[in-house]
Design a protein around this motif. Sequence first.
Motif, PDB file in Angstrom:
ATOM      1  N   LEU A  40     -11.539  58.400  27.720  1.00  0.00           N
ATOM      2  CA  LEU A  40     -11.387  59.860  27.750  1.00  0.00           C
ATOM      3  C   LEU A  40     -11.698  60.115  29.322  1.00  0.00           C
ATOM      4  CD1 LEU A  40     -15.573  57.508  25.552  1.00  0.00           C
ATOM      5  CD2 LEU A  40     -13.410  59.821  25.011  1.00  0.00           C
ATOM      6  N   GLN A  41     -11.470  59.351  29.624  1.00  0.00           N
ATOM      7  CA  GLN A  41     -10.954  60.504  31.610  1.00  0.00           C
ATOM      8  C   GLN A  41      -9.803  61.365  31.134  1.00  0.00           C
ATOM      9  OE1 GLN A  41     -12.554  58.883  34.585  1.00  0.00           O
ATOM     10  NE2 GLN A  41     -12.809  57.216  33.805  1.00  0.00           N
ATOM     11  N   ASP A  42      -9.102  61.609  30.426  1.00  0.00           N
ATOM     12  CA  ASP A  42      -7.554  61.489  31.038  1.00  0.00           C
ATOM     13  C   ASP A  42      -7.320  62.699  29.499  1.00  0.00           C
ATOM     14  OD1 ASP A  42      -7.251  60.063  32.783  1.00  0.00           O
ATOM     15  OD2 ASP A  42      -6.465  58.606  31.774  1.00  0.00           O
ATOM     16  N   ALA A  43      -8.200  62.007  28.759  1.00  0.00           N
ATOM     17  CA  ALA A  43      -7.311  62.992  27.365  1.00  0.00           C
ATOM     18  C   ALA A  43      -8.762  64.008  25.750  1.00  0.00           C
ATOM     19  CB  ALA A  43      -6.934  61.912  26.334  1.00  0.00           C
ATOM     20  N   LEU A  66     -20.499  58.884  29.462  1.00  0.00           N
ATOM     21  CA  LEU A  66     -19.873  59.992  28.791  1.00  0.00           C
ATOM     22  C   LEU A  66     -20.566  61.352  28.802  1.00  0.00           C
ATOM     23  CD1 LEU A  66     -17.595  61.454  26.890  1.00  0.00           C
ATOM     24  CD2 LEU A  66     -18.260  60.340  25.535  1.00  0.00           C
ATOM     25  N   ARG A  67     -21.920  60.946  28.534  1.00  0.00           N
ATOM     26  CA  ARG A  67     -22.980  62.367  28.145  1.00  0.00           C
ATOM     27  C   ARG A  67     -23.392  62.396  29.510  1.00  0.00           C
ATOM     28  NH1 ARG A  67     -21.131  63.325  23.631  1.00  0.00           N
ATOM     29  NH2 ARG A  67     -21.234  62.357  22.022  1.00  0.00           N
ATOM     30  N   GLN A  68     -23.398  61.875  30.594  1.00  0.00           N
ATOM     31  CA  GLN A  68     -23.802  62.016  31.724  1.00  0.00           C
ATOM     32  C   GLN A  68     -22.968  63.280  33.024  1.00  0.00           C
ATOM     33  OE1 GLN A  68     -26.065  58.568  33.619  1.00  0.00           O
ATOM     34  NE2 GLN A  68     -27.602  59.369  32.481  1.00  0.00           N
ATOM     35  N   HIS A  72     -15.623  66.959  28.541  1.00  0.00           N
ATOM     36  CA  HIS A  72     -15.005  67.742  27.418  1.00  0.00           C
ATOM     37  C   HIS A  72     -16.165  66.558  25.964  1.00  0.00           C
ATOM     38  CE1 HIS A  72     -14.201  68.377  23.131  1.00  0.00           C
ATOM     39  NE2 HIS A  72     -14.054  67.244  22.712  1.00  0.00           N
ATOM     40  N   GLN A  73     -17.428  67.088  25.435  1.00  0.00           N
ATOM     41  CA  GLN A  73     -17.977  65.900  24.610  1.00  0.00           C
ATOM     42  C   GLN A  73     -18.001  66.074  23.417  1.00  0.00           C
ATOM     43  OE1 GLN A  73     -20.540  63.793  26.150  1.00  0.00           O
ATOM     44  NE2 GLN A  73     -19.768  64.930  28.248  1.00  0.00           N
ATOM     45  N   PRO A  74     -16.452  65.055  23.069  1.00  0.00           N
ATOM     46  CA  PRO A  74     -16.790  64.707  21.857  1.00  0.00           C
ATOM     47  C   PRO A  74     -17.832  63.799  20.519  1.00  0.00           C
ATOM     48  CG  PRO A  74     -16.081  62.623  22.952  1.00  0.00           C
ATOM     49  CD  PRO A  74     -16.336  63.920  23.674  1.00  0.00           C
ATOM     50  N   LEU A  75     -17.556  64.037  19.984  1.00  0.00           N
ATOM     51  CA  LEU A  75     -18.921  63.668  18.729  1.00  0.00           C
ATOM     52  C   LEU A  75     -19.024  61.793  18.583  1.00  0.00           C
ATOM     53  CD1 LEU A  75     -18.151  65.666  15.816  1.00  0.00           C
ATOM     54  CD2 LEU A  75     -20.751  66.163  17.094  1.00  0.00           C
ATOM     55  N   HIS A  94     -28.654  57.351  23.588  1.00  0.00           N
ATOM     56  CA  HIS A  94     -27.441  57.227  24.718  1.00  0.00           C
ATOM     57  C   HIS A  94     -26.346  58.424  25.054  1.00  0.00           C
ATOM     58  CE1 HIS A  94     -29.246  53.439  26.210  1.00  0.00           C
ATOM     59  NE2 HIS A  94     -28.336  53.095  27.082  1.00  0.00           N
ATOM     60  N   GLY A  95     -26.844  58.971  23.261  1.00  0.00           N
ATOM     61  CA  GLY A  95     -25.990  60.046  23.433  1.00  0.00           C
ATOM     62  C   GLY A  95     -25.150  60.206  21.464  1.00  0.00           C
ATOM     63  N   ALA A  96     -25.311  58.889  21.010  1.00  0.00           N
ATOM     64  CA  ALA A  96     -24.265  58.923  19.520  1.00  0.00           C
ATOM     65  C   ALA A  96     -24.667  59.655  18.694  1.00  0.00           C
ATOM     66  CB  ALA A  96     -24.890  58.112  19.194  1.00  0.00           C
ATOM     67  N   ASP A  97     -23.883  60.220  18.191  1.00  0.00           N
ATOM     68  CA  ASP A  97     -24.746  61.422  17.295  1.00  0.00           C
ATOM     69  C   ASP A  97     -24.647  60.878  15.408  1.00  0.00           C
ATOM     70  OD1 ASP A  97     -23.363  64.269  18.246  1.00  0.00           O
ATOM     71  OD2 ASP A  97     -22.243  62.860  18.801  1.00  0.00           O
TER      72      ASP A  97
END
Length: 228
Positions: A40-43, A66-68, A72-75, A94-97
């Motif tokens: 997630l940090q690389d793509a 991820l949310r903090q 880029h913030q994916p779903l 915790h930020g899940a959609d």
Amino acid sequence: MKLLVVEDDPVIRGAICDLIRHWGHAADDAADGAMGWSMLQDAVYDLVILDLNLPRMDGLEVCRRLRQSSLHQPLVLMLTARDTSADTVAGLDHGADDYIVKPFDPELLRARVTALLRRASRPLTQELAWGALLLDRDQRTAWYAGADLQLTPKEHLLLEALLQAQGKTCSKEQLLNAAWGWSDTPGEESVKTHVKNIRSKLAARGAPSDFVETVYGVGFRMNGLHSA
């Protein structure tokens, strides 16, 4: 669109990735939370299918980080084997959609993924247009002047990436990342071949030969002269 599947069960992980590719999206996968967080940090991904119980770093921690972060913030669609309100609340807090309980029906998974990707706030609009060209991200179809281009899944993903760029140049590396997963990335010649096929299909429907431009030494872009 490109999705990341983070699931430690190899059978479930492989089955979900196969479904995603069958639906016309690109997919990467990770076997544990730490690997998923690193990817997630690389793509850039449009959506992450994230298991709750993962080795090395659980899904809640991945989602929280991820949310903090400023990434880029994916779903995020959380997978859980525990159908309890506490688990659901924890994932959403915790930020899940959205979440889905295992085992699940493939059509239910597809419906949840489709519903999430339709969210206008993400900027994931259903339709992309450039002059007489219209691409429907949900239906996986594209038309020029009302004629179906009959694109392959890879061609659709590449054209979608070019349209999202809104006339800016997409490098060959960016296009590879948009249409292929890390495990099946071909060489840059494959991008050229697919773009050539897209141009051929556009030309057969009456599009100008330079509707998709080559930026020599860099990549490709939509020609701004034909955007209106």
